[in-house]
Design an enzyme around this catalytic site. Structure first.
Site, PDB file in Angstrom:
ATOM      1  N   GLU A 153     -10.444 -11.066  -1.937  1.00 24.73           N
ATOM      2  CA  GLU A 153      -9.537 -10.268  -2.772  1.00 24.73           C
ATOM      3  C   GLU A 153      -8.750 -11.126  -3.754  1.00 24.73           C
ATOM      4  O   GLU A 153      -7.947 -10.597  -4.520  1.00 24.73           O
ATOM      5  CB  GLU A 153      -8.571  -9.453  -1.896  1.00 24.73           C
ATOM      6  CG  GLU A 153      -9.223  -8.236  -1.273  1.00 24.73           C
ATOM      7  CD  GLU A 153      -8.242  -7.322  -0.562  1.00 24.73           C
ATOM      8  OE1 GLU A 153      -8.577  -6.149  -0.383  1.00 24.73           O
ATOM      9  OE2 GLU A 153      -7.140  -7.784  -0.172  1.00 24.73           O
ATOM     10  N   ASN A 169     -19.332  -7.088   7.451  1.00 27.09           N
ATOM     11  CA  ASN A 169     -19.734  -5.854   8.112  1.00 27.09           C
ATOM     12  C   ASN A 169     -21.102  -5.453   7.572  1.00 27.09           C
ATOM     13  O   ASN A 169     -21.727  -6.211   6.820  1.00 27.09           O
ATOM     14  CB  ASN A 169     -18.678  -4.748   7.920  1.00 27.09           C
ATOM     15  CG  ASN A 169     -18.482  -4.356   6.453  1.00 27.09           C
ATOM     16  OD1 ASN A 169     -19.342  -4.625   5.594  1.00 27.09           O
ATOM     17  ND2 ASN A 169     -17.374  -3.714   6.151  1.00 27.09           N
ATOM     18  N   ALA A 181      -6.896  -1.602   9.342  1.00 24.24           N
ATOM     19  CA  ALA A 181      -6.710  -3.042   9.565  1.00 24.24           C
ATOM     20  C   ALA A 181      -7.582  -3.580  10.691  1.00 24.24           C
ATOM     21  O   ALA A 181      -7.374  -4.705  11.151  1.00 24.24           O
ATOM     22  CB  ALA A 181      -5.238  -3.337   9.863  1.00 24.24           C
ATOM     23  N   ALA A 182      -8.577  -2.820  11.108  1.00 23.60           N
ATOM     24  CA  ALA A 182      -9.409  -3.236  12.234  1.00 23.60           C
ATOM     25  C   ALA A 182     -10.167  -4.522  11.925  1.00 23.60           C
ATOM     26  O   ALA A 182     -10.184  -5.464  12.729  1.00 23.60           O
ATOM     27  CB  ALA A 182     -10.392  -2.126  12.601  1.00 23.60           C
ATOM     28  N   GLY A 183     -10.811  -4.576  10.762  1.00 25.32           N
ATOM     29  CA  GLY A 183     -11.578  -5.760  10.397  1.00 25.32           C
ATOM     30  C   GLY A 183     -10.709  -6.992  10.241  1.00 25.32           C
ATOM     31  O   GLY A 183     -11.104  -8.101  10.628  1.00 25.32           O
ATOM     32  N   ASP A 184      -9.521  -6.803   9.673  1.00 24.15           N
ATOM     33  CA  ASP A 184      -8.619  -7.938   9.486  1.00 24.15           C
ATOM     34  C   ASP A 184      -8.105  -8.460  10.826  1.00 24.15           C
ATOM     35  O   ASP A 184      -7.982  -9.676  11.030  1.00 24.15           O
ATOM     36  CB  ASP A 184      -7.452  -7.541   8.583  1.00 24.15           C
ATOM     37  CG  ASP A 184      -7.912  -7.198   7.182  1.00 24.15           C
ATOM     38  OD1 ASP A 184      -8.921  -7.761   6.731  1.00 24.15           O
ATOM     39  OD2 ASP A 184      -7.268  -6.348   6.533  1.00 24.15           O
ATOM     40  N   GLY A 216      -3.068  -5.848   2.323  1.00 29.52           N
ATOM     41  CA  GLY A 216      -3.803  -6.946   1.706  1.00 29.52           C
ATOM     42  C   GLY A 216      -4.556  -7.696   2.783  1.00 29.52           C
ATOM     43  O   GLY A 216      -4.009  -8.017   3.849  1.00 29.52           O
ATOM     44  N   GLY A 265      -5.720 -10.771   3.104  1.00 32.39           N
ATOM     45  CA  GLY A 265      -5.215 -12.079   3.477  1.00 32.39           C
ATOM     46  C   GLY A 265      -3.970 -11.980   4.342  1.00 32.39           C
ATOM     47  O   GLY A 265      -3.863 -12.631   5.388  1.00 32.39           O
ATOM     48  N   ASN A 307     -12.780  -8.239  19.516  1.00 29.47           N
ATOM     49  CA  ASN A 307     -13.047  -6.819  19.768  1.00 29.47           C
ATOM     50  C   ASN A 307     -11.878  -6.160  20.488  1.00 29.47           C
ATOM     51  O   ASN A 307     -11.495  -5.024  20.177  1.00 29.47           O
ATOM     52  CB  ASN A 307     -14.315  -6.658  20.616  1.00 29.47           C
ATOM     53  CG  ASN A 307     -15.600  -6.801  19.813  1.00 29.47           C
ATOM     54  OD1 ASN A 307     -15.585  -6.747  18.585  1.00 29.47           O
ATOM     55  ND2 ASN A 307     -16.705  -6.976  20.507  1.00 29.47           N
ATOM     56  N   ASP A 312       0.846  -1.195   0.000  1.00 34.59           N
ATOM     57  CA  ASP A 312       0.000   0.000   0.000  1.00 34.59           C
ATOM     58  C   ASP A 312       0.883   1.248   0.000  1.00 34.59           C
ATOM     59  O   ASP A 312       1.593   1.516   0.977  1.00 34.59           O
ATOM     60  CB  ASP A 312      -0.906   0.017   1.232  1.00 34.59           C
ATOM     61  CG  ASP A 312      -1.901  -1.132   1.265  1.00 34.59           C
ATOM     62  OD1 ASP A 312      -2.146  -1.710   0.193  1.00 34.59           O
ATOM     63  OD2 ASP A 312      -2.420  -1.433   2.349  1.00 34.59           O
TER      64      ASP A 312
END
Length: 303
Positions: free
Chosen positions: A143, A187, A252-255, A39, A41, A279, A13
């Site tokens: 992805e 989400n 990167a919170a969701g990952d 990424g 993954g 969480n 990135d």
């Protein structure tokens, strides 16, 4: 020894910050530039490796380019303890790349070149049969090519592996994919793409979850940002609240959440406890800038 298998994307990135986003034909000088290892993954594999207890093995199946950034990524993951058996560097391909422009108002423009990520084919998975056979959990996202994700879920399910799908980026999926999924973690936007239900309230999340159950998914976890995560499962149904923190970067919170969730489940936590663990991990991530460098280590959590 518990074994977690992650399949997915890896991107470099390139992030630039501006006072405002450039218009067509306009050249602006960036206020700040940074290179992030990202990424979905790769981020999730790093989260699994950093958050698992000693003795848990994390494998990652991905395609990198034969370039310096691919070399750097591989070495970074080795330092985190990720096994390299599933990591391939593909000739005449570049490592996946994202160009991210961010304005002071928070708006952004992103361009992505899939590069080597797009070359990960269903046939490639057969070369990694042993990784599937030895795994207890498979974690996948969207992805990489859809046919490859579907093949991975089917292979894992047929081998008795618990399958976890983070359906991101948002897209519609057919019954032929969801029937191989044990746990799904959309989400709000992704849940709407899958079910057509706009998620504004917990009742909406419940309705979307029921539609996903009807398509064969055993456990549904819908992440709701700062509100927490809604779980629909045989053992527990309800909201697990998020921790209150001052977020500065949610990239990167969701990952982190997904990696931590799988780690928790692999350690025998209940689904509610695993979501609480996830969480807590993602709450640390959002207080830091960056993607993989923001993901915490197990010793930073009181678990």
């Amino acid at each position: 020894m518990s074994q977690i298998l992650v399949i997915g994307s890896a991107n470099a990135d390139h992030v630039m910050k501006f006072e405002y986003l450039p218009a067509a034909g306009q050249t602006l000088m960036s206020r700040d530039y940074r290179l992030e290892l990202g990424g979905k993954g790769a981020n999730q594999a790093v989260a699994c490796a950093r958050l698992a207890k000693p003795g848990t093995r994390t494998d990652f199946i991905c395609h990198l380019g034969q370039d310096s950034i691919g070399d750097d990524m591989r070495q970074s993951w080795i330092k985190d303890g990720i096994s390299t058996e599933g990591i391939s560097q593909v000739a005449e391909q570049s490592t996946g790349t994202a160009m991210i422009f961010i304005g002071d108002n928070g708006e952004n423009t992103i361009g992505v070149a899939a590069g080597a990520n797009a070359t990960l084919s269903p046939d490639d998975l057969e070369h990694h049969y042993a990784l599937f056979a030895n795994a207890q959990y498979l974690l996948a996202q969207l992805e990489t090519p859809a046919a490859t994700v579907a093949k991975a879920l089917k292979m894992a399910k047929n081998l008795g592996v618990t399958t976890v799908l983070n359906p991101a980026p948002a897209t519609a999926l057919g019954h032929d994919v969801l029937k191989w999924v044990d746990v799904i973690t959309p989400n709000e936007t992704e849940a709407e793409a899958l079910t057509g239900v706009e998620i504004n309230h917990l009742d909406d999340a419940q309705m979307a979850a029921q539609l996903l159950h009807q398509q064969g998914v055993g456990i549904v976890v819908i992440t709701l940002g700062s509100r927490g995560a809604y779980i629909s499962s045989p053992g527990f149904t309800g909201l697990v609240p998020a921790l209150e923190v001052q977020a500065i970067d949610t990239v990167a919170a969701g990952d982190t959440f997904n990696g931590a969730l799988v780690v928790g489940l692999s350690e025998g936590m209940s689904i509610a406890a695993a979501v609480g663990f996830a969480n807590a991990a993602s709450a640390i991530t959002v207080t830091r800038q960056g993607a993989q460098r923001a993901i915490p280590y197990r010793q930073e959590l009181s678990y």
